[in-house]
Design a protein around this motif. Sequence first.
Motif, PDB file in Angstrom:
ATOM      1  N   VAL A  42      71.985   6.282  95.124  1.00 60.83           N
ATOM      2  CA  VAL A  42      72.520   5.485  96.229  1.00 60.83           C
ATOM      3  C   VAL A  42      72.283   4.014  95.914  1.00 60.83           C
ATOM      4  N   GLU A  43      72.939   3.158  96.684  1.00 66.41           N
ATOM      5  CA  GLU A  43      72.717   1.718  96.550  1.00 66.41           C
ATOM      6  C   GLU A  43      72.089   1.203  97.838  1.00 66.41           C
ATOM      7  N   GLU A  44      70.837   0.871  97.755  1.00 68.61           N
ATOM      8  CA  GLU A  44      70.094   0.374  98.908  1.00 68.61           C
ATOM      9  C   GLU A  44      69.531  -1.001  98.551  1.00 68.61           C
ATOM     10  N   PRO A  45      70.098  -2.054  99.134  1.00 72.23           N
ATOM     11  CA  PRO A  45      69.667  -3.416  98.762  1.00 72.23           C
ATOM     12  C   PRO A  45      68.193  -3.681  99.057  1.00 72.23           C
ATOM     13  N   SER A  46      67.628  -3.007 100.025  1.00 72.24           N
ATOM     14  CA  SER A  46      66.227  -3.261 100.385  1.00 72.24           C
ATOM     15  C   SER A  46      65.236  -2.634  99.409  1.00 72.24           C
ATOM     16  N   LEU A  47      65.722  -1.821  98.515  1.00 66.69           N
ATOM     17  CA  LEU A  47      64.851  -1.154  97.545  1.00 66.69           C
ATOM     18  C   LEU A  47      65.130  -1.653  96.137  1.00 66.69           C
ATOM     19  N   SER A  48      64.135  -1.550  95.288  1.00 68.75           N
ATOM     20  CA  SER A  48      64.306  -1.933  93.890  1.00 68.75           C
ATOM     21  C   SER A  48      64.996  -0.820  93.123  1.00 68.75           C
TER      22      SER A  48
ATOM     23  N   ARG B  10      49.200  22.465  88.722  1.00 66.48           N
ATOM     24  CA  ARG B  10      50.447  22.813  88.019  1.00 66.48           C
ATOM     25  C   ARG B  10      51.637  22.618  88.968  1.00 66.48           C
ATOM     26  N   LEU B  11      52.669  21.964  88.443  1.00 68.40           N
ATOM     27  CA  LEU B  11      53.859  21.722  89.267  1.00 68.40           C
ATOM     28  C   LEU B  11      54.565  23.035  89.563  1.00 68.40           C
ATOM     29  N   LEU B  12      54.624  23.369  90.853  1.00 67.17           N
ATOM     30  CA  LEU B  12      55.297  24.600  91.270  1.00 67.17           C
ATOM     31  C   LEU B  12      56.768  24.347  91.547  1.00 67.17           C
ATOM     32  N   ARG B  13      57.072  23.172  92.137  1.00 61.98           N
ATOM     33  CA  ARG B  13      58.465  22.792  92.393  1.00 61.98           C
ATOM     34  C   ARG B  13      58.548  21.282  92.516  1.00 61.98           C
ATOM     35  N   PRO B  14      59.464  20.635  91.791  1.00 62.40           N
ATOM     36  CA  PRO B  14      59.579  19.181  91.916  1.00 62.40           C
ATOM     37  C   PRO B  14      60.242  18.795  93.234  1.00 62.40           C
ATOM     38  N   ALA B  15      59.977  17.572  93.684  1.00 58.66           N
ATOM     39  CA  ALA B  15      60.613  17.061  94.896  1.00 58.66           C
ATOM     40  C   ALA B  15      62.030  16.595  94.573  1.00 58.66           C
ATOM     41  N   LYS B  16      62.986  17.016  95.369  1.00 59.48           N
ATOM     42  CA  LYS B  16      64.365  16.601  95.164  1.00 59.48           C
ATOM     43  C   LYS B  16      64.622  15.308  95.954  1.00 59.48           C
ATOM     44  N   VAL B  17      65.068  14.267  95.243  1.00 62.86           N
ATOM     45  CA  VAL B  17      65.187  12.933  95.858  1.00 62.86           C
ATOM     46  C   VAL B  17      66.505  12.280  95.439  1.00 62.86           C
ATOM     47  N   MET B  18      66.878  11.269  96.228  1.00 61.91           N
ATOM     48  CA  MET B  18      67.981  10.374  95.868  1.00 61.91           C
ATOM     49  C   MET B  18      67.353   9.107  95.295  1.00 61.91           C
ATOM     50  N   VAL B  19      67.904   8.631  94.197  1.00 60.18           N
ATOM     51  CA  VAL B  19      67.326   7.486  93.486  1.00 60.18           C
ATOM     52  C   VAL B  19      68.218   6.266  93.717  1.00 60.18           C
ATOM     53  N   ASN B  20      67.553   5.124  93.965  1.00 60.92           N
ATOM     54  CA  ASN B  20      68.275   3.888  94.201  1.00 60.92           C
ATOM     55  C   ASN B  20      68.704   3.243  92.887  1.00 60.92           C
ATOM     56  N   LYS B  21      69.975   2.816  92.843  1.00 61.94           N
ATOM     57  CA  LYS B  21      70.503   2.124  91.666  1.00 61.94           C
ATOM     58  C   LYS B  21      71.225   0.858  92.153  1.00 61.94           C
ATOM     59  N   VAL B  22      70.787  -0.293  91.651  1.00 64.78           N
ATOM     60  CA  VAL B  22      71.402  -1.565  92.039  1.00 64.78           C
ATOM     61  C   VAL B  22      71.976  -2.277  90.832  1.00 64.78           C
TER      62      VAL B  22
END
Length: 209
Positions: free
Chosen positions: A174-180, A197-209
Motif C-alpha cells: 500500500v502507499e501510506e504517506p505517514s509511514l516510511s 520456533r516460528l509456527l506461522r508468520p504474520a501476514k501483513v501489508m507493506v508500505n511502499k512510497v
Amino acid sequence: MAKNKNEVPINGLYDEDGRIFEEQDPEEQAPKGRAENEPAEEQAEVSLSKEELAALCKESVCPECDVFKEAEATRLRALADSENVKKRLFREAEELRKYAGESVLADLLPVLDNLDLALAHTDNLSPECKNFVVGVDMTRKLFLGAVKTHGLEAVQAEVGIDFDPEIHEAVGTVEEPSLSDNQVAQVIQNGYRLKGRLLRPAKVMVNKV
C-alpha cells in the motif's frame, strides 16, 4: 676272496654276495622334508581370517607397530561414531518432546483468528453488544494465556514497525504517506511462535512510497 654260497653271514654282517652290510644312520632314515622331532600335526596348514590375524597381531606386537596403531585408530573412530550417534538420538528425542504439541496448537490458531476478527469489528455498537465484545475479549485473553503455558506466543506485528521477512509474510503493498518505506501498514493475520520456533508468520501489508 669270494665267500662260499652255503656259508651263513656271521651276525648279519654279510649279504648273499659276500659284501659287508653298512648300517644306515638313524638320522638318515628319517623322511626328508620333516624336521627332527617335529610333530606330524604341525604340518597342517593354519588358516586365519583377516580379523583374527589382526586381533592376534594387536595382542602380540608392540605399541609402536603400524598394525597396533591402525587397530587403535579404528577403535577410537568406532567410539567417536558411537558417541555421535548417541548425541544425535538425544537431540532428536529432545526435539520430539519439546515440540510434541505443535500440530495440536497449530490447529487451535484458527480459533484465535476468529476471536481477533470478532474484536476487529466493534465500531458503532450498542451498549448491549459492547458488553458482548468485552466477554469475547476476556475469552481471547484466557485462551491465549492457556496456550502460552505450552510455549505459544504471538510474533511482533504492529503498524509502523519495519517489515521482517523472518517473521512477516507480505501479502500486498500500500502507499501510506505517514509511514516510511518497507514498514508494516496493516496486519491481516497474527503470527505465532512455539518455544522460539516460528509456527506461522504474520501476514501483513507493506508500505511502499
